[in-house]
Enzyme design. Structure first.
Site, short mmCIF file in Angstrom:
data_model
loop_
_atom_site.label_atom_id
_atom_site.label_comp_id
_atom_site.label_asym_id
_atom_site.label_seq_id
_atom_site.Cartn_x
_atom_site.Cartn_y
_atom_site.Cartn_z
N ASN A 68 -27.64 6.46 -22.61
CA ASN A 68 -28.95 6.91 -23.12
C ASN A 68 -28.82 7.17 -24.62
O ASN A 68 -27.71 7.17 -25.15
CB ASN A 68 -29.41 8.15 -22.34
CG ASN A 68 -28.42 9.29 -22.47
OD1 ASN A 68 -28.21 9.81 -23.54
ND2 ASN A 68 -27.77 9.65 -21.36
N PRO A 121 -23.53 13.41 -9.38
CA PRO A 121 -23.79 14.81 -9.00
C PRO A 121 -24.31 15.61 -10.19
O PRO A 121 -24.02 15.28 -11.34
CB PRO A 121 -22.42 15.32 -8.54
CG PRO A 121 -21.43 14.33 -9.03
CD PRO A 121 -22.13 13.03 -9.27
N1 CTP Z 1 -27.34 17.51 -15.92
C1 CTP Z 1 -26.13 17.57 -15.26
N2 CTP Z 1 -25.75 16.55 -14.43
C2 CTP Z 1 -26.55 15.51 -14.23
C3 CTP Z 1 -27.79 15.43 -14.90
C4 CTP Z 1 -28.17 16.46 -15.75
O1 CTP Z 1 -25.38 18.53 -15.45
N3 CTP Z 1 -26.16 14.54 -13.43
C5 CTP Z 1 -27.71 18.64 -16.78
C6 CTP Z 1 -27.94 18.31 -18.23
O2 CTP Z 1 -26.76 18.46 -18.99
C7 CTP Z 1 -28.97 19.35 -18.65
C8 CTP Z 1 -29.74 19.60 -17.37
O3 CTP Z 1 -28.92 19.15 -16.29
O4 CTP Z 1 -28.36 20.56 -19.02
C9 CTP Z 1 -31.06 18.88 -17.27
O5 CTP Z 1 -30.91 17.52 -17.54
P1 CTP Z 1 -32.16 16.53 -17.47
O6 CTP Z 1 -31.70 15.14 -17.77
O7 CTP Z 1 -33.29 17.09 -18.28
O8 CTP Z 1 -32.63 16.69 -15.97
P2 CTP Z 1 -32.21 16.03 -14.65
O9 CTP Z 1 -31.50 17.04 -13.82
O10 CTP Z 1 -31.49 14.74 -14.87
O11 CTP Z 1 -33.64 15.79 -14.00
P3 CTP Z 1 -34.77 14.66 -14.32
O12 CTP Z 1 -34.06 13.43 -14.78
O13 CTP Z 1 -35.45 14.49 -13.02
O14 CTP Z 1 -35.68 15.24 -15.37
#
Ligand code: CTP
Length: 425
Positions: free
Chosen positions: A227, A326
Site C-alpha cells: 500500500n 491476522p
Molecule cells: N492492523 C493490524 N493488523 C492488520 C490490519 C491492521 O494490526 N492485519 C492495525 C493497523 O496497524 C492500525 C489498525 O489496525 O493500527 C487499523 O488499521 P486499518 O487498516 O485502518 O483497519 P483494518 O483493521 O484493516 O480494517 P478495515 O480495512 O476494514 O478498515
C-alpha cells in the site's frame, strides 16, 4: 459534532516559519554542513542570524553564511562596538526565539557549562533564555574523555536545553566511532520538536514500541501486495518520543523516506506481516506503550510462488489462494501486560468518526487515531495530517466511553506530539 475540519480554516503553517532562530557554529569540521541547514531554515520562512566562533570561521565561510541567512554573520570581533547601543550578546540573546548550537565543540561545551563568558558564543548562551538545541561533534577520544563526559552530563541537566549526542561513523580524523554531528535533517526535525513541544523530557525512563510503514506480501518472484504508506507518521512519532526522552524501538516495513529520518532509533526492518508479527511477539513484553502506526496488509497468498507467473496466468492464479492476515493490533491488545498503553491508527475514507468509533470498539486499544485518506493534506505520504483521537482524556480501554478529540490539520510532527501526550503511561 462535525466530523471533518472546516475547509475555510487557514492552511497549517510550518512550525519554524517566521521564527527568529540564532544558529551558532563552533569549531568542529561538521561546521561545513551548516550552510545547508541555514539555507533550509530560510527556505522554510525562518528569520536566521549566524554566529561563528574563531575556529568555526576557519572551517566555514562567514560570507556564505551571511548570504544564505540574509543577515550579517557575527564574529567575536563584532561583540563590542562603540556604535552599538547594546552589547551584541545581549541583543542576540533577547532576539532569538530558538537557538541552534551546531556543531558544539568540546571547548564551547566546557565554556558553556562552567559559565565562562569570554567569547561571543559563550556570553550569548549565558544571556539567553530561549530554548537551545545543542548538537555535539568531535573526535571519538575527545567525546570519550572524562572531562567531556562530565560536561555533557551537566548540560543534560540544564533547563531549556535539548542536547543531541553525536552519532557513530567515520570521522574526518579517520577514526571510526562516536563523534559525527546529527545530520541536517535531524537538526531540522529536532528544532521543530523544540518549537512544538519544548525541551521537557516527559517520556524519560519509558519504553515505546512503534510500528511504521506498509508490509509487503509476495505474490510471486516479481510481484507483491502492498500500500502507499511511506512510514512518515510512525517514524515522526518515534523520533518525537525519543526527543522527549523515551527509549524507542521502531519495527518498520519498507519505507519511502530519507534514511536520515531514522537516525538515533533502534530499528527492526521487516517485509511481511508475518515478520512484523514475530517481531511484536518477541518485543511486546518489554514496553510501556505501543503505537501501531503500520499499514499492515489485510490479505496475503497462502503459498507465494517462487517462480514468476506469466501475465496470462496471473488472473486465474489471483482468483484463489488468499488468506486473511491476522489483526496484529488485536493480538497486542489480547496479550498486553498490565499497564501497557496501546495506540492504534485507522485509515478511513468517507465519514471518519462513525467508522472510527466502531473500529475502536472492535480493536480494544486505549487510543485510536483515525485519519481520512481521501482528503488532500491527510493520510498516506504527505507532511500533514488531521483526524479524530478516540479514548483521550477520560477514555478507557476496550471501547468504553472516552474522549473524542478532533485534531485539526497540522504537520505530522505536531500530530505526533499530541498523540504522545495522550499515550504517555
Ligand atoms: N492492523 C493490524 N493488523 C492488520 C490490519 C491492521 O494490526 N492485519 C492495525 C493497523 O496497524 C492500525 C489498525 O489496525 O493500527 C487499523 O488499521 P486499518 O487498516 O485502518 O483497519 P483494518 O483493521 O484493516 O480494517 P478495515 O480495512 O476494514 O478498515
Amino acid at each position: 459534532m462535525k466530523s471533518e475540519p472546516d475547509s475555510t480554516e487557514p492552511a497549517p503553517t510550518d512550525p519554524l516559519a517566521g521564527r527568529r532562530i540564532l544558529v551558532a557554529i563552533s569549531g568542529s569540521i561538521a561546521a561545513v554542513k551548516m550552510p545547508l541547514v541555514v539555507s533550509a531554515l530560510v527556505q522554510r520562512g525562518a528569520q536566521v542570524r549566524c554566529l561563528l566562533t574563531p575556529s568555526a570561521a576557519q572551517l566555514v565561510s562567514p560570507v556564505a553564511l551571511a548570504c544564505l541567512s540574509r543577515n550579517p554573520c557575527l564574529l567575536d570581533a563584532d561583540q563590542w562596538s562603540h556604535q552599538a547601543s547594546r552589547p551584541l550578546h545581549v541583543e542576540l540573546a533577547e532576539w532569538a526565539e530558538l537557538v541552534l548550537v551546531a556543531p558544539l565543540s568540546a571547548t564551547s561545551l566546557g565554556r558553556w557549562v562552567h559559565g565562562l563568558a569570554d567569547t561571543l558564543l559563550a556570553s550569548t548562551l549565558l544571556a539567553c533564555e530561549a530554548p537551545v538545541l545543542a548538537a555535539a561533534a568531535m573526535n571519538t577520544a575527545m567525546w570519550a574523555a572524562p572531562a567531556v563526559r562530565r560536561n555533557w552530563e551537566l548540560l543534560g541537566s540544564f533547563e531549556r536545553v535539548l542536547p543531541l549526542g553525536p552519532a557513530p561513523g567515520l570521522l574526518a580524523c579517520d577514526r571510526q566511532g562516536d563523534g559525527r554531528m546529527a545530520e541536517p535533517l535531524q537538526l531540522l526535525l529536532a528544532l521543530e520538536c523544540l518549537q512544538l513541544w519544548g525541551w521537557r523530557r516527559d517520556w524519560s525512563g519509558l519504553r515505546l514500541l512503534v510500528t511504521a510503514g506498509p508490509t509487503r506480501e509476495p505474490l510471486d518472484l516479481a510481484r507483491c501486495i502492498t500500500n502507499p504508506s511511506s512510514g512518515r507518521m510512525g517514524v515522526l512519532l518515534a523520533q518525537a518520543a525519543r526527543l522527549r526522552g523515551a527509549e524507542v524501538t521502531l519495527v518498520h516495513g519498507p519505507l519511502a523516506l530519507d534514511p536520515q529520518l531514522l537516525a538515533g532509533l533502534c530499528c527492526e526492518p521487516v517485509q511481511t506481516a508475518a515478520e512484523m508479527e514475530q517481531a511484536l511477539l518477541r518485543l511486546q513484553p518489554g514496553f510501556d506503550a505501543i503505537a501501531m502506526a503500520a499499514a499492515v496488509a489485510d490479505h496475503r497468498r497462502q503459498q507465494p510462488l517462487d517462480t514468476k507467473l506469466s501475465k496470462h496466468d496471473l488472473a486465474a492464479e489471483l482468483s484463489t489462494g488468499w488468506q486473511a492476515v491476522p489483526d496484529l493490533l488485536a493480538g497486542l491488545v489480547a496479550r498486553r501486560p498490565a499497564g501497557q498503553r496501546i495506540l492504534g491508527f485507522a485509515a478511513q475514507s468517507g465519514d471518519v468518526l462513525p467508522a472510527a468509533r466502531a473500529k475502536w470498539a472492535r480493536k480494544g486499544c486505549d487510543l485510536l487515531f483515525a485519519n481520512p485518506i481521501d482528503q488532500a493534506g491527510a493520510g498516506f505520504a504527505v507532511d500533514t495530517n488531521q483526524g479524530w483521537l478516540l479514548g483521550g482524556a477520560g477514555g478507557g480501554a476496550g471501547g468504553g466511553a472516552g474522549g473524542e478529540q478532533q485534531l485539526l490539520s497540522a504537520s505530522k510532527l505536531a500530530i505526533a506530539q499530541q498523540l504522545l501526550t495522550a499515550l504517555r503511561p
